[in-house]
Write a protein that holds these residues in place. Sequence first.
Motif, PDB file in Angstrom:
ATOM      1  N   ASP A 274       0.062  13.160  -8.464  1.00  0.00           N
ATOM      2  CA  ASP A 274       1.304  12.699  -7.845  1.00  0.00           C
ATOM      3  C   ASP A 274       1.067  11.366  -7.132  1.00  0.00           C
ATOM      4  OD1 ASP A 274       3.802  12.974  -7.280  1.00  0.00           O
ATOM      5  OD2 ASP A 274       3.589  13.999  -5.333  1.00  0.00           O
ATOM      6  N   GLU A 275       0.238  10.413  -7.821  1.00  0.00           N
ATOM      7  CA  GLU A 275      -0.185   9.061  -7.292  1.00  0.00           C
ATOM      8  C   GLU A 275       0.651   8.279  -7.905  1.00  0.00           C
ATOM      9  OE1 GLU A 275      -4.283   8.491  -7.290  1.00  0.00           O
ATOM     10  OE2 GLU A 275      -4.514  10.273  -5.769  1.00  0.00           O
ATOM     11  N   GLN A 276       1.853   7.883  -7.586  1.00  0.00           N
ATOM     12  CA  GLN A 276       2.909   6.862  -8.141  1.00  0.00           C
ATOM     13  C   GLN A 276       3.165   5.725  -7.743  1.00  0.00           C
ATOM     14  OE1 GLN A 276       6.698   9.301  -8.838  1.00  0.00           O
ATOM     15  NE2 GLN A 276       5.722  10.908  -7.944  1.00  0.00           N
ATOM     16  N   GLY A 277       1.813   5.088  -6.883  1.00  0.00           N
ATOM     17  CA  GLY A 277       1.884   3.674  -6.502  1.00  0.00           C
ATOM     18  C   GLY A 277       2.258   3.784  -5.185  1.00  0.00           C
ATOM     19  N   TYR A 278       3.227   2.556  -4.862  1.00  0.00           N
ATOM     20  CA  TYR A 278       3.848   2.451  -3.559  1.00  0.00           C
ATOM     21  C   TYR A 278       4.542   3.430  -2.856  1.00  0.00           C
ATOM     22  CZ  TYR A 278       5.919   0.129   0.686  1.00  0.00           C
ATOM     23  OH  TYR A 278       6.405  -0.181   1.863  1.00  0.00           O
ATOM     24  N   LYS A 279       5.511   3.934  -3.782  1.00  0.00           N
ATOM     25  CA  LYS A 279       6.441   4.947  -3.170  1.00  0.00           C
ATOM     26  C   LYS A 279       5.996   6.390  -2.804  1.00  0.00           C
ATOM     27  CE  LYS A 279       7.550   6.409  -8.004  1.00  0.00           C
ATOM     28  NZ  LYS A 279       8.853   6.443  -8.908  1.00  0.00           N
ATOM     29  N   SER A 280       4.483   6.499  -3.242  1.00  0.00           N
ATOM     30  CA  SER A 280       3.867   7.692  -2.892  1.00  0.00           C
ATOM     31  C   SER A 280       2.679   7.352  -2.060  1.00  0.00           C
ATOM     32  CB  SER A 280       3.184   8.624  -3.898  1.00  0.00           C
ATOM     33  OG  SER A 280       2.162   7.846  -4.718  1.00  0.00           O
ATOM     34  N   ARG A 281       2.431   6.090  -1.779  1.00  0.00           N
ATOM     35  CA  ARG A 281       1.415   5.417  -0.800  1.00  0.00           C
ATOM     36  C   ARG A 281      -0.056   5.411  -1.448  1.00  0.00           C
ATOM     37  NH1 ARG A 281       4.027   2.746   2.271  1.00  0.00           N
ATOM     38  NH2 ARG A 281       2.369   2.367   3.702  1.00  0.00           N
ATOM     39  N   LYS A 282      -0.001   5.907  -2.822  1.00  0.00           N
ATOM     40  CA  LYS A 282      -1.160   5.788  -3.617  1.00  0.00           C
ATOM     41  C   LYS A 282      -0.986   5.545  -4.732  1.00  0.00           C
ATOM     42  CE  LYS A 282      -5.719   6.686  -2.604  1.00  0.00           C
ATOM     43  NZ  LYS A 282      -6.415   7.993  -2.339  1.00  0.00           N
ATOM     44  N   GLY A 283      -1.989   4.739  -5.495  1.00  0.00           N
ATOM     45  CA  GLY A 283      -2.074   4.507  -7.006  1.00  0.00           C
ATOM     46  C   GLY A 283      -3.190   3.764  -7.386  1.00  0.00           C
ATOM     47  N   PHE A 284      -3.228   2.649  -7.644  1.00  0.00           N
ATOM     48  CA  PHE A 284      -4.423   1.927  -8.035  1.00  0.00           C
ATOM     49  C   PHE A 284      -4.948   1.421  -6.695  1.00  0.00           C
ATOM     50  CE2 PHE A 284      -2.772   1.102 -12.308  1.00  0.00           C
ATOM     51  CZ  PHE A 284      -3.943   1.341 -13.041  1.00  0.00           C
ATOM     52  N   TYR A 285      -4.138   1.285  -5.612  1.00  0.00           N
ATOM     53  CA  TYR A 285      -4.630   0.909  -4.180  1.00  0.00           C
ATOM     54  C   TYR A 285      -3.987   2.112  -3.364  1.00  0.00           C
ATOM     55  CZ  TYR A 285      -5.367  -4.015  -5.988  1.00  0.00           C
ATOM     56  OH  TYR A 285      -5.855  -4.928  -6.810  1.00  0.00           O
ATOM     57  N   ASP A 286      -4.651   1.992  -2.155  1.00  0.00           N
ATOM     58  CA  ASP A 286      -4.210   2.702  -0.995  1.00  0.00           C
ATOM     59  C   ASP A 286      -3.188   2.134  -0.245  1.00  0.00           C
ATOM     60  OD1 ASP A 286      -3.909   4.472   1.153  1.00  0.00           O
ATOM     61  OD2 ASP A 286      -6.023   4.905   1.434  1.00  0.00           O
ATOM     62  N   TRP A 287      -1.855   2.559  -0.296  1.00  0.00           N
ATOM     63  CA  TRP A 287      -0.983   1.626   0.241  1.00  0.00           C
ATOM     64  C   TRP A 287      -0.486   2.009   1.880  1.00  0.00           C
ATOM     65  CZ3 TRP A 287       0.619  -2.826  -1.275  1.00  0.00           C
ATOM     66  CH2 TRP A 287       0.370  -3.091  -3.023  1.00  0.00           C
ATOM     67  N   ASN A 288      -1.515   2.843   2.463  1.00  0.00           N
ATOM     68  CA  ASN A 288      -1.717   3.315   3.518  1.00  0.00           C
ATOM     69  C   ASN A 288      -2.296   2.315   4.469  1.00  0.00           C
ATOM     70  OD1 ASN A 288      -0.391   5.936   4.046  1.00  0.00           O
ATOM     71  ND2 ASN A 288      -1.895   6.619   2.679  1.00  0.00           N
ATOM     72  N   VAL A 289      -3.142   1.411   3.642  1.00  0.00           N
ATOM     73  CA  VAL A 289      -4.183   0.338   4.120  1.00  0.00           C
ATOM     74  C   VAL A 289      -3.777  -0.950   3.638  1.00  0.00           C
ATOM     75  CG1 VAL A 289      -6.379  -0.437   3.745  1.00  0.00           C
ATOM     76  CG2 VAL A 289      -6.169   1.985   3.869  1.00  0.00           C
ATOM     77  N   LYS A 290      -3.263  -1.038   2.680  1.00  0.00           N
ATOM     78  CA  LYS A 290      -2.725  -2.199   1.809  1.00  0.00           C
ATOM     79  C   LYS A 290      -1.220  -2.450   2.135  1.00  0.00           C
ATOM     80  CE  LYS A 290      -2.938  -4.762  -2.437  1.00  0.00           C
ATOM     81  NZ  LYS A 290      -3.991  -5.763  -2.100  1.00  0.00           N
ATOM     82  N   ASP A 291      -0.697  -3.634   2.848  1.00  0.00           N
ATOM     83  CA  ASP A 291       0.622  -3.784   3.125  1.00  0.00           C
ATOM     84  C   ASP A 291       1.532  -4.428   2.161  1.00  0.00           C
ATOM     85  OD1 ASP A 291       2.581  -3.618   5.404  1.00  0.00           O
ATOM     86  OD2 ASP A 291       2.556  -5.881   5.337  1.00  0.00           O
ATOM     87  N   MET A 292       2.524  -3.733   1.724  1.00  0.00           N
ATOM     88  CA  MET A 292       3.374  -4.039   0.620  1.00  0.00           C
ATOM     89  C   MET A 292       4.419  -5.335   1.196  1.00  0.00           C
ATOM     90  SD  MET A 292       4.524  -4.211  -2.573  1.00  0.00           S
ATOM     91  CE  MET A 292       4.126  -2.681  -3.231  1.00  0.00           C
ATOM     92  N   GLU A 293       4.836  -5.298   2.392  1.00  0.00           N
ATOM     93  CA  GLU A 293       5.703  -6.365   2.902  1.00  0.00           C
ATOM     94  C   GLU A 293       5.095  -7.670   3.004  1.00  0.00           C
ATOM     95  OE1 GLU A 293       8.495  -7.141   6.925  1.00  0.00           O
ATOM     96  OE2 GLU A 293       7.488  -5.265   6.565  1.00  0.00           O
ATOM     97  N   THR A 294       3.673  -7.577   3.411  1.00  0.00           N
ATOM     98  CA  THR A 294       2.853  -8.856   3.507  1.00  0.00           C
ATOM     99  C   THR A 294       2.635  -9.390   2.250  1.00  0.00           C
ATOM    100  OG1 THR A 294       1.854  -8.164   5.456  1.00  0.00           O
ATOM    101  CG2 THR A 294       0.665  -9.978   4.458  1.00  0.00           C
ATOM    102  N   LEU A 295       2.527  -8.361   1.073  1.00  0.00           N
ATOM    103  CA  LEU A 295       2.215  -8.752  -0.204  1.00  0.00           C
ATOM    104  C   LEU A 295       3.481  -9.564  -0.859  1.00  0.00           C
ATOM    105  CD1 LEU A 295       0.156  -8.931  -2.461  1.00  0.00           C
ATOM    106  CD2 LEU A 295       0.924  -6.790  -3.121  1.00  0.00           C
ATOM    107  N   GLU A 296       4.422  -8.832  -0.410  1.00  0.00           N
ATOM    108  CA  GLU A 296       5.843  -9.523  -1.155  1.00  0.00           C
ATOM    109  C   GLU A 296       6.016 -10.917  -0.426  1.00  0.00           C
ATOM    110  OE1 GLU A 296       8.613  -6.448  -0.425  1.00  0.00           O
ATOM    111  OE2 GLU A 296       8.572  -5.703  -2.446  1.00  0.00           O
ATOM    112  N   THR A 297       5.849 -10.814   0.844  1.00  0.00           N
ATOM    113  CA  THR A 297       6.094 -12.214   1.281  1.00  0.00           C
ATOM    114  C   THR A 297       5.163 -13.346   0.715  1.00  0.00           C
ATOM    115  OG1 THR A 297       6.972 -11.285   3.550  1.00  0.00           O
ATOM    116  CG2 THR A 297       6.132 -13.619   3.536  1.00  0.00           C
ATOM    117  N   LYS A 298       3.965 -12.906   0.673  1.00  0.00           N
ATOM    118  CA  LYS A 298       2.966 -13.941   0.115  1.00  0.00           C
ATOM    119  C   LYS A 298       3.258 -14.383  -1.330  1.00  0.00           C
ATOM    120  CE  LYS A 298      -2.042 -14.435  -0.785  1.00  0.00           C
ATOM    121  NZ  LYS A 298      -3.332 -13.791  -0.573  1.00  0.00           N
ATOM    122  N   ARG A 299       3.795 -13.319  -2.175  1.00  0.00           N
ATOM    123  CA  ARG A 299       4.401 -13.522  -3.338  1.00  0.00           C
ATOM    124  C   ARG A 299       5.452 -14.652  -3.478  1.00  0.00           C
ATOM    125  NH1 ARG A 299       8.159  -8.980  -5.180  1.00  0.00           N
ATOM    126  NH2 ARG A 299       9.419 -10.244  -3.851  1.00  0.00           N
TER     127      ARG A 299
END
Length: 312
Positions: A274-299
């Motif tokens: 049940d690791e579906q990426g950002y929407k489940s907070r876990k996938g290839f990365y741990d999104w409890n640690v990695k910040d999506m908003e910061t990444l999108e801004t940088k993109r």
Amino acid sequence: MKDLGVIIIGAGKMGASIGAIIASNGTKVVLIDRDLQKAQDGVNRAHTYITRLFDDNLVTCDITKEMAKECIVADVSYLDHLDSTWMIIEAVFEDITIKQNLFKELDEKVPPHIILASNTSGMMLSRITEGIKTPERTVITHFWYPGHLVPLVEVVRGKYTEQWVIDKVKENLTSWGKAPVVVNKDLPGQLANRILQAIIRESANIVGSGIATAEDVDTAIKMGMALRFPAWGPLEHIDAVGLDLAYSVQKDVLPSLYNGSTPPEIFEKFLSADEQGYKSRKGFYDWNVKDMETLETKRDECIIGILKLLRK
């Protein structure tokens, strides 16, 4: 404001994003959603995108930010706007049944001189328009996300699409500052998404095979080939290094690449947990640690910086 505008059905992120770039070029946009509040939310989102475009000096049309915002309005029905539009863009949820039902409705209610376009990211036009009476005026216009920033739009010709449709869509996309590419065969994944899926497939395989971590795979792409791509495409690269060398490398490397017709096993491993990426907070990365908003801004900042550089 220009005489004929565009109707966009679907007021989500993509609909608002597409509407923003069109409105920023002085063209009237009607953003449609079944719920008026959702349609208005889409307009408000488009206003945010328009502000970004103007503040970063990415608008070439001779209008003000306020004029651009006035070009986009919300509504729950497209019927009252048919006399003032030349194209309808479908930007609803990526569900084949929803899209098919919508195109059947448009086919019946919209005059035949109005182009019907789908913003699908990978579905075939022939499936979306199955059974309609006027497939000759249909086309795919796939705006790459985020649509107000990325110049690429894939214009996919269906089996019955007439040339005037391709010509008119391409002409208008170019006038909006987009970089349209014509895809002459109606295939799953269109053009750029087919290339992207090949990259994703091998990237996932590398991680799943233990060759490298997800972070190192992403770093290799972002800090390597991706830096050249805005000005140096892969086929230009092949001609530059020589087809003889490229052919030799292909013979050595291709046999060891993952070439399965199903996704690499690592996808099943993640999904079974049940690791579906950002929407489940876990996938290839741990999104409890990695910040999506910061990444999108940088993109977005990277895209804007590249666009400014290319315009020089």
